[in-house]
Design an enzyme around this catalytic site. Structure first.
Site, short mmCIF file in Angstrom:
data_model
loop_
_atom_site.label_atom_id
_atom_site.label_comp_id
_atom_site.label_asym_id
_atom_site.label_seq_id
_atom_site.Cartn_x
_atom_site.Cartn_y
_atom_site.Cartn_z
N CYS A 41 -7.67 2.07 46.18
CA CYS A 41 -6.34 2.33 44.79
C CYS A 41 -6.93 3.46 43.54
O CYS A 41 -7.73 2.28 42.83
CB CYS A 41 -5.68 0.94 44.91
SG CYS A 41 -4.06 0.87 43.92
N CYS A 55 -2.52 8.08 27.63
CA CYS A 55 -1.30 8.23 28.34
C CYS A 55 -0.22 8.22 27.34
O CYS A 55 0.23 7.37 26.30
CB CYS A 55 -1.21 7.17 29.15
SG CYS A 55 0.43 6.80 30.18
N CYS A 66 4.68 0.77 48.05
CA CYS A 66 3.87 -0.41 46.84
C CYS A 66 4.12 -0.48 46.13
O CYS A 66 4.34 0.32 45.00
CB CYS A 66 2.35 0.21 47.00
SG CYS A 66 1.60 -1.69 46.16
N CYS A 124 -4.55 4.56 48.56
CA CYS A 124 -3.55 4.36 47.48
C CYS A 124 -3.97 5.26 46.35
O CYS A 124 -4.73 5.28 46.07
CB CYS A 124 -3.44 2.89 47.45
SG CYS A 124 -1.98 2.54 46.23
N ARG A 171 0.20 -8.72 47.25
CA ARG A 171 -1.26 -8.88 46.83
C ARG A 171 -1.22 -9.43 45.29
O ARG A 171 -0.32 -9.39 44.57
CB ARG A 171 -0.99 -7.48 46.53
CG ARG A 171 -3.01 -8.00 45.48
CD ARG A 171 -3.01 -6.36 45.54
NE ARG A 171 -3.79 -5.75 46.92
CZ ARG A 171 -2.62 -4.18 46.86
NH1 ARG A 171 -2.09 -4.01 46.12
NH2 ARG A 171 -2.13 -3.55 48.17
N CYS A 187 -0.37 -2.25 28.15
CA CYS A 187 -1.12 -1.44 28.53
C CYS A 187 -2.31 -0.96 27.69
O CYS A 187 -1.76 -0.08 26.34
CB CYS A 187 -0.86 -0.10 29.56
SG CYS A 187 -1.73 1.09 30.34
N CYS A 214 4.37 1.69 27.48
CA CYS A 214 3.94 0.91 27.72
C CYS A 214 3.61 -0.57 26.79
O CYS A 214 2.50 -0.24 26.71
CB CYS A 214 3.82 0.62 29.23
SG CYS A 214 4.74 2.32 30.71
N1 SAM Z 1 0.20 5.32 35.40
C1 SAM Z 1 0.29 4.84 36.19
C2 SAM Z 1 2.09 4.27 36.26
O1 SAM Z 1 2.11 3.40 35.76
O2 SAM Z 1 3.02 4.25 37.56
C3 SAM Z 1 -0.24 3.87 37.38
C4 SAM Z 1 -1.25 3.00 36.24
S1 SAM Z 1 -0.16 1.53 35.57
C5 SAM Z 1 -1.75 0.84 34.54
C6 SAM Z 1 -0.25 0.60 36.84
C7 SAM Z 1 0.63 -0.69 36.46
O3 SAM Z 1 -0.43 -1.70 36.39
C8 SAM Z 1 1.04 -1.20 35.69
O4 SAM Z 1 2.88 0.00 36.28
C9 SAM Z 1 1.10 -2.50 35.29
O5 SAM Z 1 2.09 -2.95 36.38
C10 SAM Z 1 0.01 -2.24 35.67
N2 SAM Z 1 -0.83 -3.42 34.10
C11 SAM Z 1 -1.16 -2.36 33.33
N3 SAM Z 1 -1.51 -2.59 32.37
C12 SAM Z 1 -1.49 -4.85 32.76
C13 SAM Z 1 -2.03 -5.95 32.29
N4 SAM Z 1 -2.40 -5.31 30.83
N5 SAM Z 1 -2.30 -7.01 32.70
C14 SAM Z 1 -1.01 -6.68 33.96
N6 SAM Z 1 -0.75 -5.99 34.99
C15 SAM Z 1 -0.97 -4.67 33.76
C1 DTB Z 2 -0.90 -2.87 39.95
O1 DTB Z 2 0.31 -3.63 40.82
N1 DTB Z 2 -1.85 -3.39 39.54
C2 DTB Z 2 -3.19 -2.43 39.50
C3 DTB Z 2 -3.34 -1.34 40.19
N2 DTB Z 2 -1.55 -1.82 40.87
C4 DTB Z 2 -3.14 0.00 39.27
C5 DTB Z 2 -3.54 -2.55 37.78
C6 DTB Z 2 -3.61 -3.70 37.13
C7 DTB Z 2 -4.37 -3.19 35.63
C8 DTB Z 2 -4.72 -3.98 34.59
C9 DTB Z 2 -5.12 -4.06 33.38
C10 DTB Z 2 -5.94 -2.90 33.53
O2 DTB Z 2 -7.32 -3.36 34.11
O3 DTB Z 2 -6.34 -2.19 32.78
FE1 SF4 Z 3 0.84 5.18 31.14
FE2 SF4 Z 3 -0.07 2.09 31.28
FE3 SF4 Z 3 2.50 3.08 30.97
FE4 SF4 Z 3 0.37 3.50 33.63
S1 SF4 Z 3 1.28 1.86 32.71
S2 SF4 Z 3 2.18 4.70 32.27
S3 SF4 Z 3 -1.10 4.38 32.74
S4 SF4 Z 3 1.04 3.67 29.41
#
Ligand code: SAM
Ligand code: DTB
Ligand code: SF4
Length: 340
Positions: free
Chosen positions: A107, A63, A198, A138, A270, A70, A67
């Site tokens: 989702c 990506c 959401c 979702c 959630r 992530c 973030c």
């Molecule tokens: N790429 C899209 C976006 O960021 O909108 C969708 C997927 S993104 C992985 C969705 C959400 O997962 C993030 O906004 C964050 O709140 C949560 N998330 C991602 N990595 C995480 C982590 N290591 N621990 C907890 N929550 C996480």
């Molecule tokens: C949300 O609030 N949490 C989910 C979903 N929406 C997309 C993602 C959690 C991701 C946790 C870290 C991972 O598995 O990479």
């Molecule tokens: Fe990309 Fe992860 Fe950020 Fe979603 S949360 S925009 S997958 S870097």
């Protein structure tokens, strides 16, 4: 009605929620906060039913966003497997499996900055297929334009997930490639198209309690507030800048759930990422405080979640019924005579 002098009132006008109001709720004695949240929860929902959503990463890794929390950002070196957008039939098979295992919603997450129009037709076909399997659908695909939101709605999508993640102030320390305001615009586009919104955030990415309060105040001020609020306990990912950040105690998650329930009584709240590190007791407190939904299935997007069997043991112990959750329609006064 008698006013409890110990407990500050939640402003009835959600537009007026300020970080200070919300911090005052966080600062309540734990028992007062939980009592107040549980009372509000019971007034709006059947407190013994929990909604199960299963996550599916339909496009993983690489990506462009940065973030810091992530696993899927291309800015950091993590050990995930990068995979392209899944085929419709494979998503449909996963949906069928999720439904058979007891989930009511799928989702679907994609590691994209934004949904690109070149992928729109395929995403619409994926959504139609998931709906044909009899699940709520979702999607979380990054930033969304108004036109794209309408297309997703027309293909049958029920919810759009896009988290604000943290307070507006702390946000820029976590993400530099996309402004907070763009997140709010995408949420507005989703709502305007008739999608249920959401939106929630992460706890434990180095933010302060004031940031958590500000995040919840921002969500509660959305017009309307989100239908669903995911609260993620941060899952540290080796190779990312936040890998060694100080952990937040589970009791702070319980407080955050309670405050979320007070600010947004009609929202699904959630328990999201991070449940593998939570004890049964911590989760039980979260359910008491107002959590009525969770991610179900042994995988989140790139990290682990409790295995299904473990959750069923917990549900049985707590007398929780997995199923569709409905907001109550009868008045509180009518139900006060209930045996429950
Ligand atoms: N790429 C899209 C976006 O960021 O909108 C969708 C997927 S993104 C992985 C969705 C959400 O997962 C993030 O906004 C964050 O709140 C949560 N998330 C991602 N990595 C995480 C982590 N290591 N621990 C907890 N929550 C996480
Ligand atoms: C949300 O609030 N949490 C989910 C979903 N929406 C997309 C993602 C959690 C991701 C946790 C870290 C991972 O598995 O990479
Ligand atoms: Fe990309 Fe992860 Fe950020 Fe979603 S949360 S925009 S997958 S870097």
């Amino acid at each position: 009605m008698a006013i409890d002098p110990v407990v500050p009132a939640v402003q009835p006008n959600i537009q007026s929620q300020t970080t200070e109001n919300v911090l005052a709720l966080f600062a309540l004695p734990f028992n007062d906060l939980l009592h107040k949240a549980h009372e509000v929860y019971r007034r709006h929902w059947d407190v013994n039913t929990v909604q199960l959503s299963t996550l599916l990463s339909i496009k993983t890794g690489n990506c462009v966003e940065d973030c810091k929390y992530c696993a899927q950002s291309r800015h950091y070196s993590t050990s995930i497997e990068i995979t392209p957008l899944m085929e419709t039939e494979d998503v449909r098979a996963a949906a069928r499996q999720a439904k058979a295992a007891g989930a009511s919603r799928l989702c679907m997450g994609a590691a994209w900055r934004a949904l690109q129009n070149r992928n729109l037709e395929k995403i619409m076909s994926i959504i139609r297929n998931v709906k044909e399997e009899g699940l709520e659908a979702c999607a979380t695909l990054g930033s969304l334009t108004a036109a794209q939101a309408t297309s997703l709605k027309n293909s049958g999508l029920d919810y759009y997930n896009h988290n604000i993640d943290t307070s507006e102030e702390y946000y820029s320390k976590i993400i530099s490639t996309r402004p907070f305001s763009e997140r709010l615009r995408s949420l507005q586009n989703a709502h305007a198209a008739g999608l249920k919104v959401c939106s929630g955030g992460i706890i434990g990415i180095g933010e302060s309690r004031t940031d958590r309060a500000a995040m919840l105040a921002s969500l509660a001020r959305l017009q309307p507030p989100p239908e669903s609020v995911p609260l993620n306990m941060f899952v540290p990912i080796p190779g990312t800048p936040l890998a060694d950040v100080e952990r937040v105690k589970p009791l702070e998650l319980v407080r955050t759930v309670a405050v979320t329930r007070l600010l947004m009584p009609g929202a699904q709240v959630r328990l999201s990422a991070g449940r593998t590190d939570l004890s049964d007791e911590a989760q039980a407190l979260c359910f008491f405080a107002g959590a009525n939904s969770l991610f179900y299935g042994d995988r989140l997007l790139t990290t682990d979640n409790p295995v299904e069997k473990k959750d069923w043991v917990l549900f049985a112990e707590l007398g929780l019924r997995p199923g569709p959750i409905e907001k109550r329609t009868t008045s509180y006064e009518e139900r006060r005579g209930d045996a429950t």
